[in-house]
Design an enzyme around this catalytic site. Sequence first.
Site, PDB file in Angstrom:
ATOM      1  N   HIS A   1       8.730   1.917   1.493  1.00  0.00           N
ATOM      2  CA  HIS A   1       7.772   2.131   0.399  1.00  0.00           C
ATOM      3  C   HIS A   1       8.463   2.348  -0.940  1.00  0.00           C
ATOM      4  O   HIS A   1       7.900   2.055  -1.981  1.00  0.00           O
ATOM      5  CB  HIS A   1       6.782   3.241   0.776  1.00  0.00           C
ATOM      6  CG  HIS A   1       5.769   2.733   1.752  1.00  0.00           C
ATOM      7  ND1 HIS A   1       5.898   2.930   3.099  1.00  0.00           N
ATOM      8  CD2 HIS A   1       4.685   1.942   1.586  1.00  0.00           C
ATOM      9  CE1 HIS A   1       4.907   2.303   3.726  1.00  0.00           C
ATOM     10  NE2 HIS A   1       4.158   1.706   2.837  1.00  0.00           N
TER      11      HIS A   1
ATOM     12  N   ARG B   1      -3.337   0.851  -1.516  1.00  0.00           N
ATOM     13  CA  ARG B   1      -2.747   1.860  -0.638  1.00  0.00           C
ATOM     14  C   ARG B   1      -3.250   3.228  -1.097  1.00  0.00           C
ATOM     15  O   ARG B   1      -2.580   3.940  -1.845  1.00  0.00           O
ATOM     16  CB  ARG B   1      -1.212   1.817  -0.716  1.00  0.00           C
ATOM     17  CG  ARG B   1      -0.584   0.583  -0.076  1.00  0.00           C
ATOM     18  CD  ARG B   1       0.941   0.665  -0.112  1.00  0.00           C
ATOM     19  NE  ARG B   1       1.566  -0.307   0.769  1.00  0.00           N
ATOM     20  CZ  ARG B   1       1.998  -1.522   0.380  1.00  0.00           C
ATOM     21  NH1 ARG B   1       1.883  -1.895  -0.870  1.00  0.00           N
ATOM     22  NH2 ARG B   1       2.547  -2.336   1.251  1.00  0.00           N
TER      23      ARG B   1
ATOM     24  N   ARG C   1      -7.675   0.428   1.412  1.00  0.00           N
ATOM     25  CA  ARG C   1      -7.246   0.749   2.773  1.00  0.00           C
ATOM     26  C   ARG C   1      -7.451   2.240   3.011  1.00  0.00           C
ATOM     27  O   ARG C   1      -7.094   3.068   2.154  1.00  0.00           O
ATOM     28  CB  ARG C   1      -5.773   0.401   2.953  1.00  0.00           C
ATOM     29  CG  ARG C   1      -5.253   0.928   4.292  1.00  0.00           C
ATOM     30  CD  ARG C   1      -3.899   0.420   4.610  1.00  0.00           C
ATOM     31  NE  ARG C   1      -2.860   1.072   3.825  1.00  0.00           N
ATOM     32  CZ  ARG C   1      -1.589   0.702   3.863  1.00  0.00           C
ATOM     33  NH1 ARG C   1      -1.225  -0.335   4.603  1.00  0.00           N
ATOM     34  NH2 ARG C   1      -0.693   1.329   3.150  1.00  0.00           N
TER      35      ARG C   1
ATOM     36  N   GLU D   1      -1.167  -5.194  12.117  1.00  0.00           N
ATOM     37  CA  GLU D   1       0.225  -4.819  11.860  1.00  0.00           C
ATOM     38  C   GLU D   1       0.900  -4.226  13.089  1.00  0.00           C
ATOM     39  O   GLU D   1       2.055  -3.838  13.044  1.00  0.00           O
ATOM     40  CB  GLU D   1       0.320  -3.884  10.655  1.00  0.00           C
ATOM     41  CG  GLU D   1      -0.586  -2.678  10.702  1.00  0.00           C
ATOM     42  CD  GLU D   1      -0.521  -1.825   9.432  1.00  0.00           C
ATOM     43  OE1 GLU D   1       0.319  -2.093   8.555  1.00  0.00           O
ATOM     44  OE2 GLU D   1      -1.309  -0.870   9.348  1.00  0.00           O
TER      45      GLU D   1
ATOM     46  N   ASN E   1       4.834  -6.111   6.973  1.00  0.00           N
ATOM     47  CA  ASN E   1       5.922  -5.120   6.960  1.00  0.00           C
ATOM     48  C   ASN E   1       5.983  -4.398   8.304  1.00  0.00           C
ATOM     49  O   ASN E   1       7.025  -4.305   8.943  1.00  0.00           O
ATOM     50  CB  ASN E   1       5.716  -4.085   5.850  1.00  0.00           C
ATOM     51  CG  ASN E   1       5.517  -4.721   4.497  1.00  0.00           C
ATOM     52  OD1 ASN E   1       6.029  -5.799   4.251  1.00  0.00           O
ATOM     53  ND2 ASN E   1       4.761  -4.077   3.628  1.00  0.00           N
ATOM     54  N   ASP E   2       4.821  -3.884   8.699  1.00  0.00           N
ATOM     55  CA  ASP E   2       4.803  -3.175   9.980  1.00  0.00           C
ATOM     56  C   ASP E   2       4.795  -4.135  11.151  1.00  0.00           C
ATOM     57  O   ASP E   2       5.403  -3.849  12.190  1.00  0.00           O
ATOM     58  CB  ASP E   2       3.593  -2.232  10.039  1.00  0.00           C
ATOM     59  CG  ASP E   2       3.875  -0.954   9.275  1.00  0.00           C
ATOM     60  OD1 ASP E   2       4.961  -0.389   9.472  1.00  0.00           O
ATOM     61  OD2 ASP E   2       3.031  -0.542   8.459  1.00  0.00           O
TER      62      ASP E   2
ATOM     63  N   ARG F   1      11.667  -0.255   9.537  1.00  0.00           N
ATOM     64  CA  ARG F   1      11.641  -0.989   8.268  1.00  0.00           C
ATOM     65  C   ARG F   1      12.459  -0.308   7.177  1.00  0.00           C
ATOM     66  O   ARG F   1      12.803  -0.925   6.177  1.00  0.00           O
ATOM     67  CB  ARG F   1      10.190  -1.176   7.807  1.00  0.00           C
ATOM     68  CG  ARG F   1       9.465   0.107   7.567  1.00  0.00           C
ATOM     69  CD  ARG F   1       7.970  -0.101   7.450  1.00  0.00           C
ATOM     70  NE  ARG F   1       7.553  -0.399   6.087  1.00  0.00           N
ATOM     71  CZ  ARG F   1       6.291  -0.536   5.715  1.00  0.00           C
ATOM     72  NH1 ARG F   1       5.322  -0.450   6.608  1.00  0.00           N
ATOM     73  NH2 ARG F   1       5.981  -0.771   4.472  1.00  0.00           N
TER      74      ARG F   1
ATOM     75  N   CYS G   1      -1.149  -9.148   3.390  1.00  0.00           N
ATOM     76  CA  CYS G   1      -0.898  -8.217   2.291  1.00  0.00           C
ATOM     77  C   CYS G   1       0.465  -7.540   2.424  1.00  0.00           C
ATOM     78  O   CYS G   1       0.805  -6.673   1.637  1.00  0.00           O
ATOM     79  CB  CYS G   1      -2.007  -7.172   2.194  1.00  0.00           C
ATOM     80  SG  CYS G   1      -2.106  -6.113   3.640  1.00  0.00           S
TER      81      CYS G   1
HETATM   82  C1  PEP Z   1       2.280  -3.680   5.979  1.00  0.00           C
HETATM   83  O1  PEP Z   1       2.599  -2.954   6.918  1.00  0.00           O
HETATM   84  O2  PEP Z   1       2.649  -4.870   5.865  1.00  0.00           O
HETATM   85  C2  PEP Z   1       1.417  -3.153   4.900  1.00  0.00           C
HETATM   86  C3  PEP Z   1       0.926  -3.953   3.986  1.00  0.00           C
HETATM   87  O3  PEP Z   1       1.194  -1.820   4.855  1.00  0.00           O
HETATM   88  P1  PEP Z   1       2.329  -0.767   4.404  1.00  0.00           P
HETATM   89  O4  PEP Z   1       3.473  -1.528   3.810  1.00  0.00           O
HETATM   90  O5  PEP Z   1       1.728   0.155   3.416  1.00  0.00           O
HETATM   91  O6  PEP Z   1       2.678  -0.092   5.681  1.00  0.00           O
HETATM   92 MG    MG Z   2       1.604  -1.107   7.218  1.00  0.00          MG
END
Ligand code: PEP
Ligand code: MG
Length: 563
Positions: free
Chosen positions: A183, A289, A324, A422, A445-446, A456, A493
């Site tokens: 993040h 977010r 979200r 995710e 990402n997740d 990550r 996203c």
């Molecule tokens: C993701 O996991 O790709 C996502 C968009 O949510 P975050 O990055 O906030 O976990």
């Molecule tokens: Mg995520």
Amino acid sequence: MSRTLTGLAASPGVASGPIVRIETEEIVVPATADPKGALAAAAVRAQQHLAALAKQAEAAGNSEGAEVLRAQALMAEDPMLQDQTEEHLDQGQDLDQALREAGSELQTMLASLPDPYLAARAADVGEIVDVVRRELAGVGHGVDVIEQPSVLVAHELTAATTATLDPNVVLGFVTETGGATSHVAIIARSLGVPAVVGVADLMETSAGAERIAFDGSSGEIALDPDEAEADAFAERAVAQAEREAHHATFQGQSVSVDGKSMVVCANVGSPADIERAVAVAAEGVGLYRTEFLFLDRAAPPTEDEQYEIYRGAAEAFEQHVVLRAFDIGGDKPAEYLDLPEEENPFLGQRGVRLYEDVDDLFASQVRAVLRASAHGDLGFMIPMVATVEEVRTIRGRIDALAGELTAAGTPIGTPAIGVMIEVPSAALIADSLAPEVDFFSIGTNDLTQYTMAADRGHARLGALHDPLHPGVVALCRATAEAGLRHGIPVSVCGEAAADPVAALVFSAIGVSKLSVGANSVNQIKATLAGQREGVLDQVAEACKTGTTAAEIRASVAAVMTVA
Ligand code: PEP
Ligand code: MG
């Protein structure tokens, strides 16, 4: 002498300038014969430090930040904290204990006040206590007064610290820890601050260096660059500015790739991000977010505070604003929830897994979203879904809360309800989830983290964290195909949506919306609009035949036109 290093490309842009090192020293408040005198002197120094920071923020045009710092400087002078600390000292506690306890009592008292402005000051008390403790311990202040535009070099930055960086004085940052989709990296991209993370032995290697130049798109770094290196980085900066000027010509356009239209929205985490998204004419918000509204403060935002923020987001765009549900947990803890420590926070009680235990908080968010939905086209999506039961439970709760508001005569709208895909299990049961919801949004990402079993935020596992790994692509395709079969839109996203190669892959597998950091909106539009006819079939073929992420990347790169 110049030295070169490499890290993970975290936020694009070339930065070069003097180094400001952020030392993460342990705060040890020493014992003293005169704790009250030491406290009074430290409070004066803390006040001076905060006032200097306020001046710096003001000079940089960050008037919002300056106001917060001025208020903190005033509070540092206020006798309330000192008086309360002295009471604890009189009861026999040592200075550090007394100060911390007094601070936490003041925080609790302020957080309980009905006035949202005063309640929000509770977070300031925590920060002031930290500043006073640092003064007592004689250690630095993290991101300190920055006299001139500089590059930060740190072992680690927290998401909260990163969010307060002023892009006018922070030219960029380089950290020893962190992954490209942590993040911290995401916030850097949203602020437009170039960054490289995960640089092994950074603090040791950079000791004594005065200047730094780096490229946030490639991860290359030069410490004390010589003339030739400095020139090379300067040339890159010029080339990048030219590319950006080209991308900007697509601002405000609707784009399609190979005849398929693609909506390009922005990812946001605050009202300031909404302004950035509007400024680049994003077509909406694909991911708000909302948890960032809940972090780094002593108490959560009230329902009304949230309602105003969500309503502002709904009114900023004609359509497509997806909020979200707060995704607290993982690398985004909220202190005030007092959740038990977890051994594996990313595999723990995060996102949807938390809501039942914090039902009052979840209900306040849902009510705020339902009320704000009366003012625009809002969607509401649930993070970390792994099972159909989770969706049914949450939908049931939303329906019940909507019923209560309607019965009370409160005007509400009907937000589209979606889930984030995710967690690998969610992608694999996408056909079962689809009938339960109005849309899917793939969080790469997740999804990459959990598919590859690679944290990550881990600095050494960047290579495993490629969303174009065939396993991850297969899950994205399964999700997109299920969406098509059930007639619900599928967006992406995660950060991969802002990667031009991956954006083409998503276009080829049937995704109809991409949501990226505001700084990438124009670049992604330029990339999609610049492709020739027939490219998507070739991209789809590359995805089917590639056996590694590198192969898929190379095959797609070979057929695409770079914007
Ligand atoms: C993701 O996991 O790709 C996502 C968009 O949510 P975050 O990055 O906030 O976990
Ligand atoms: Mg995520």
